[in-house]
Each structure stands twice: as C-alpha cells, then as structure tokens.
Design a protein around this motif. Structure first.
Motif, PDB file in Angstrom:
ATOM      1  N   SER A   1      33.190  44.721  41.415  1.00  0.00           N
ATOM      2  CA  SER A   1      34.190  44.180  40.608  1.00  0.00           C
ATOM      3  C   SER A   1      33.983  42.588  40.367  1.00  0.00           C
ATOM      4  O   SER A   1      33.469  42.101  41.237  1.00  0.00           O
ATOM      5  CB  SER A   1      35.571  44.325  40.968  1.00  0.00           C
TER       6      SER A   1
ATOM      7  N   VAL B   1      36.084  39.460  38.947  1.00  0.00           N
ATOM      8  CA  VAL B   1      37.326  38.615  38.210  1.00  0.00           C
ATOM      9  C   VAL B   1      36.952  37.390  37.319  1.00  0.00           C
ATOM     10  O   VAL B   1      36.212  36.597  37.909  1.00  0.00           O
ATOM     11  CB  VAL B   1      38.422  38.430  39.287  1.00  0.00           C
TER      12      VAL B   1
ATOM     13  N   PHE C   1      37.439  41.904  35.149  1.00  0.00           N
ATOM     14  CA  PHE C   1      38.929  41.922  34.823  1.00  0.00           C
ATOM     15  C   PHE C   1      38.958  40.392  34.276  1.00  0.00           C
ATOM     16  O   PHE C   1      38.630  39.494  34.845  1.00  0.00           O
ATOM     17  CB  PHE C   1      39.798  41.887  36.150  1.00  0.00           C
ATOM     18  N   ASP C   2      39.813  40.109  33.162  1.00  0.00           N
ATOM     19  CA  ASP C   2      40.021  38.935  32.717  1.00  0.00           C
ATOM     20  C   ASP C   2      41.604  38.894  32.124  1.00  0.00           C
ATOM     21  O   ASP C   2      42.027  39.803  31.944  1.00  0.00           O
ATOM     22  CB  ASP C   2      39.108  38.934  31.441  1.00  0.00           C
TER      23      ASP C   2
ATOM     24  N   LYS D   1      44.655  41.153  32.629  1.00  0.00           N
ATOM     25  CA  LYS D   1      44.701  41.211  34.145  1.00  0.00           C
ATOM     26  C   LYS D   1      44.169  39.962  34.895  1.00  0.00           C
ATOM     27  O   LYS D   1      42.977  39.549  35.064  1.00  0.00           O
ATOM     28  CB  LYS D   1      43.583  42.256  34.753  1.00  0.00           C
ATOM     29  N   GLN D   2      45.310  39.096  35.294  1.00  0.00           N
ATOM     30  CA  GLN D   2      44.975  37.709  35.807  1.00  0.00           C
ATOM     31  C   GLN D   2      45.201  38.067  37.306  1.00  0.00           C
ATOM     32  O   GLN D   2      46.298  38.318  37.928  1.00  0.00           O
ATOM     33  CB  GLN D   2      46.078  36.798  35.314  1.00  0.00           C
ATOM     34  N   ALA D   3      44.165  37.718  38.305  1.00  0.00           N
ATOM     35  CA  ALA D   3      44.110  37.876  39.531  1.00  0.00           C
ATOM     36  C   ALA D   3      45.090  37.043  40.216  1.00  0.00           C
ATOM     37  O   ALA D   3      45.031  35.793  39.777  1.00  0.00           O
ATOM     38  CB  ALA D   3      42.675  38.052  39.853  1.00  0.00           C
TER      39      ALA D   3
ATOM     40  N   VAL E   1      42.453  44.155  44.692  1.00  0.00           N
ATOM     41  CA  VAL E   1      42.650  42.842  43.956  1.00  0.00           C
ATOM     42  C   VAL E   1      44.125  43.131  43.255  1.00  0.00           C
ATOM     43  O   VAL E   1      44.436  44.085  42.742  1.00  0.00           O
ATOM     44  CB  VAL E   1      41.693  42.611  42.811  1.00  0.00           C
TER      45      VAL E   1
ATOM     46  N   PHE F   1      47.047  41.928  40.646  1.00  0.00           N
ATOM     47  CA  PHE F   1      47.246  40.972  39.166  1.00  0.00           C
ATOM     48  C   PHE F   1      48.670  40.789  38.951  1.00  0.00           C
ATOM     49  O   PHE F   1      49.616  41.295  39.460  1.00  0.00           O
ATOM     50  CB  PHE F   1      46.663  42.062  38.173  1.00  0.00           C
TER      51      PHE F   1
ATOM     52  N   ASP G   1      36.630  33.306  38.675  1.00  0.00           N
ATOM     53  CA  ASP G   1      37.931  33.154  37.859  1.00  0.00           C
ATOM     54  C   ASP G   1      38.262  31.623  37.799  1.00  0.00           C
ATOM     55  O   ASP G   1      39.273  31.174  37.649  1.00  0.00           O
ATOM     56  CB  ASP G   1      38.899  33.922  38.408  1.00  0.00           C
TER      57      ASP G   1
END
Length: 377
Positions: free
Chosen positions: A5, A7, A30-31, A118-120, A132, A134, A149
């Motif tokens: 994955s 991020v 994921f962003d 999806k902000q980690a 992870v 979010f 990120d």
C-alpha cells in the motif's frame, strides 16, 4: 507478493504506483483528498526526472504536457545576467503545471486501487501486518507500506518523532496566469536584496511565477499579504516582473513558507519505507524536490523487482538513496541562503563570483544529476 500500500497521492505516490504496476504489482493507494486534486502551481522537471519517466515509458507524455526549458538564467535586480545553467543533452528540462502532471500520472494507473478521502493519521502493527488508521475513523491492513504522504508525513512522525519540517527563513507566493504578451524564451530567477522573483513559461501560453521574501516563520502579517502588497515588494525589479504581476488575478495567488527536512538517518523500517517529501523534503532552489521523488519511485520499483524479499528491497533502496538525497537537501538549502542575502556588499561580491565561475563547474553539477542509475542492484 503480499499486499502493498501507498499513502499519499501526490507526484511521489502516483509515480510509485506506476513503477509498481510496471513490475506486476497491484498496490492500494490512499490519498487525503476526496478527489485527486493537486495543490500548487508550476514546477520544473530536470533531465534526471525525464530520464526516470523514460524508464517508465511515459517521458513523451510528460514532454507533451509540459513546456521544454532551454535553460535557467539567474539575473540581478536590473535584469543583467549572473549565471546561466547549461542545457542538458540526453533528456530535456521541462516546465509543467502540477495539475497537468498529476492528471497525466493518474491516467497511467491501470491496476492500482485508489482510495480517496483517506488521510493517514498513523499505524499500528500486529506481527508482520500493518494497520493504517485514517482521519475518518477507518483503517486498512496491509503487509507492506510505502509512505509518500509529504513533508508532514504522519507515518514518518510516528517512526521518527523528532523529525519535523524546518523553516528555511523565507516565504513564497506563487501563481499561474495567461501570458499577457511578454517574451519569455527561458526560465529566469532574479536575485534582489532578501527577495527573489522567478518566471517560468508553461504550455498553453501560460506563465508560472514565484516570489520569495525573507520573513519570520508563520508571520501573520506576511501570510495575509494581498497581491497588491506583493506587487509593491517587487516594483523595483526589471521588466517583465511588474507586467506579470499586473496581469495576475488575485484569486490565483498561493502562499506558503519554504521548509525542508533535516536529512534523516534512514528511510527503511522493516516492512515500511519512506519516499518523496516524507523522506527528504528539500527547498526548491535546485528544482529537485519533485525530481528526487520521481527517482525514488523508479528505483524503489527496480529494487522490488530485483529482490523477492521486500524488506531487503527497502533496505537496498535506502542505501541507494541516502547520500544523493542528503546532498540535494544540503546544497539546495545553502543555495537558498546565498540567494536570499540582504547585505549589498556581499550581494555584489556574490554576483561577481558567479559571473566569473567557469561553465565546467555547472556542467559537472548537471552531469552529477544525470548520472543516476535506475537499477535495483
């Protein structure tokens, strides 16, 4: 390979996803944004970045989206030449609007699963699994994690809590506009007294400009400057600076303090690896921020291709990237400090020295950038 994955859906994350697809992987990306919408204006991609995109087979598309740059000229406040960068031979320099590059990279993804909004905020581990977390309360479990990120990476801050963005001492405004009719055969950067102004031609008859000013970090007064106040700061600069500022729409103005990261001792942490600004954010003075992120993506992909053990691939990536990215961070910060000098005597001496430097020194720098090898060995 098990699940992998990424991020972060900026240039680093998207280019990494493309590189992973090229070696047969199908990553999750994921962003934080609800749509893959880039923040920023224009950027310059040096020949090493085009070389990396050539390795991925998309350099022609990048060239089509951008505007070839025949060179970069450093000028004084009157417009007289201080220095001129040599023109690369193997791969060109190109200026591109960040949004155009972003859209192009997104269009190249075929097998990546993209998750938006999806902000980690961090991660937890259980054995070899990484979960992870979010901001919206959701989570995702993966076997391998690539943190792309950005400079404020939540993943990096959990791994290295003392690592924070450091202020470079100057702030910056940017904008993109339709060319109001000025001649701009090459990119220019004008060095004044504690301030700079850059002009970069873009495709579709557009111009990208940036303006740097020495200021305190997060200065509330400077942060709220209007376009009219920015014009006032640079009214004594040579043409066509004033004409470009006059043609800029107030709503096009972007502002941010210039920051980088103190060089990190490592990028690989078992089954987690840092890339791009999450690993080595740099000031923009060498034009290498995005370029080094693009190099990361391609080299990480090749390291994964060469090793059946991703943890070893991540360590190999780290060994290949630490010295080069550390050099870029350190050199770029020093160049920015020199360019932002306020002492007029030192400025005169600096300009005279730069004019006297032999061309072979800049050619050596260009050769160093172009010498990057995209292998996993």
């Amino acid at each position: 390979m098990k699940n992998i994955s990424i991020v972060g859906g900026g240039i680093a994350g998207l280019t990494t996803a493309i590189a992973l697809e090229k070696i047969g992987l199908r990553p999750h990306l994921f962003d934080a944004t609800t749509e893959l919408h880039p923040v920023g204006a224009g950027l310059a991609l040096s020949s090493n970045a085009l070389k990396a995109y050539h390795h991925l087979g998309i350099d022609d598309q990048v060239l089509h989206a951008g505007h070839p740059l025949p060179g970069l000229r450093i000028l004084d406040q009157r417009g007289d030449l201080i220095s001129e960068a040599p023109v690369p031979t193997a791969f060109p320099n190109v200026a591109v609007h960040r949004a155009d590059l972003h859209d192009l990279l997104r269009s190249q993804l075929c097998y990546t699963t993209v998750h938006l909004g999806k902000q980690a905020t961090g991660f937890t581990t259980a054995g070899e699994a990484i979960t992870v977390h979010f901001q919206d309360g959701s989570h995702f479990t993966t076997d391998y994690l690539i943190a792309a990120d950005g400079i404020h990476s939540a993943v990096r801050q959990q791994l290295l809590p003392s690592s924070r963005a450091r202020y470079a001492g100057y702030t910056c405004w940017r904008a993109v506009l339709e060319n109001p009719g000025v001649s701009l055969p090459a990119a220019t950067e004008t060095w004044g007294v504690g301030k700079r102004f850059g002009l970069v031609p873009l495709s579709n008859h557009r111009i990208y400009w940036f303006a740097c000013l020495n200021a305190a970090e997060r200065d509330p007064q400077v942060r709220n400057y209007t376009l009219a106040q920015v014009k006032q700061l640079f009214q004594d600069f040579h043409a066509p600076v004033t004409a470009v500022l006059d043609a800029t729409a107030p709503e096009a103005l972007l502002h941010n303090d210039i920051c980088d990261l103190k060089p990190l001792p490592r990028y690989a942490f078992g089954n987690i690896v840092l890339v791009g600004d999450a690993a080595h954010a740099t000031t923009p003075n060498l034009g290498q921020g995005a370029c080094q992120a693009i190099e990361d993506a391609v080299i990480l992909g090749e390291c994964l291709r060469a090793s059946s053990v991703p943890e070893e691939a991540f360590r190999r990536f780290e060994r290949k990237r630490l010295a080069r990215t550390h050099y870029v961070i350190t050199t770029s910060r020093r160049v920015g400090q020199v360019a932002q000098w306020e002492n007029r005597w030192l400025i005169g001496a600096r300009n005279a020295l730069f004019r006297a430097l032999p061309a072979r020194l800049q050619e050596r720098q260009l050769a160093w950038l172009d010498a990057v090898a995209f292998t996993g060995e």
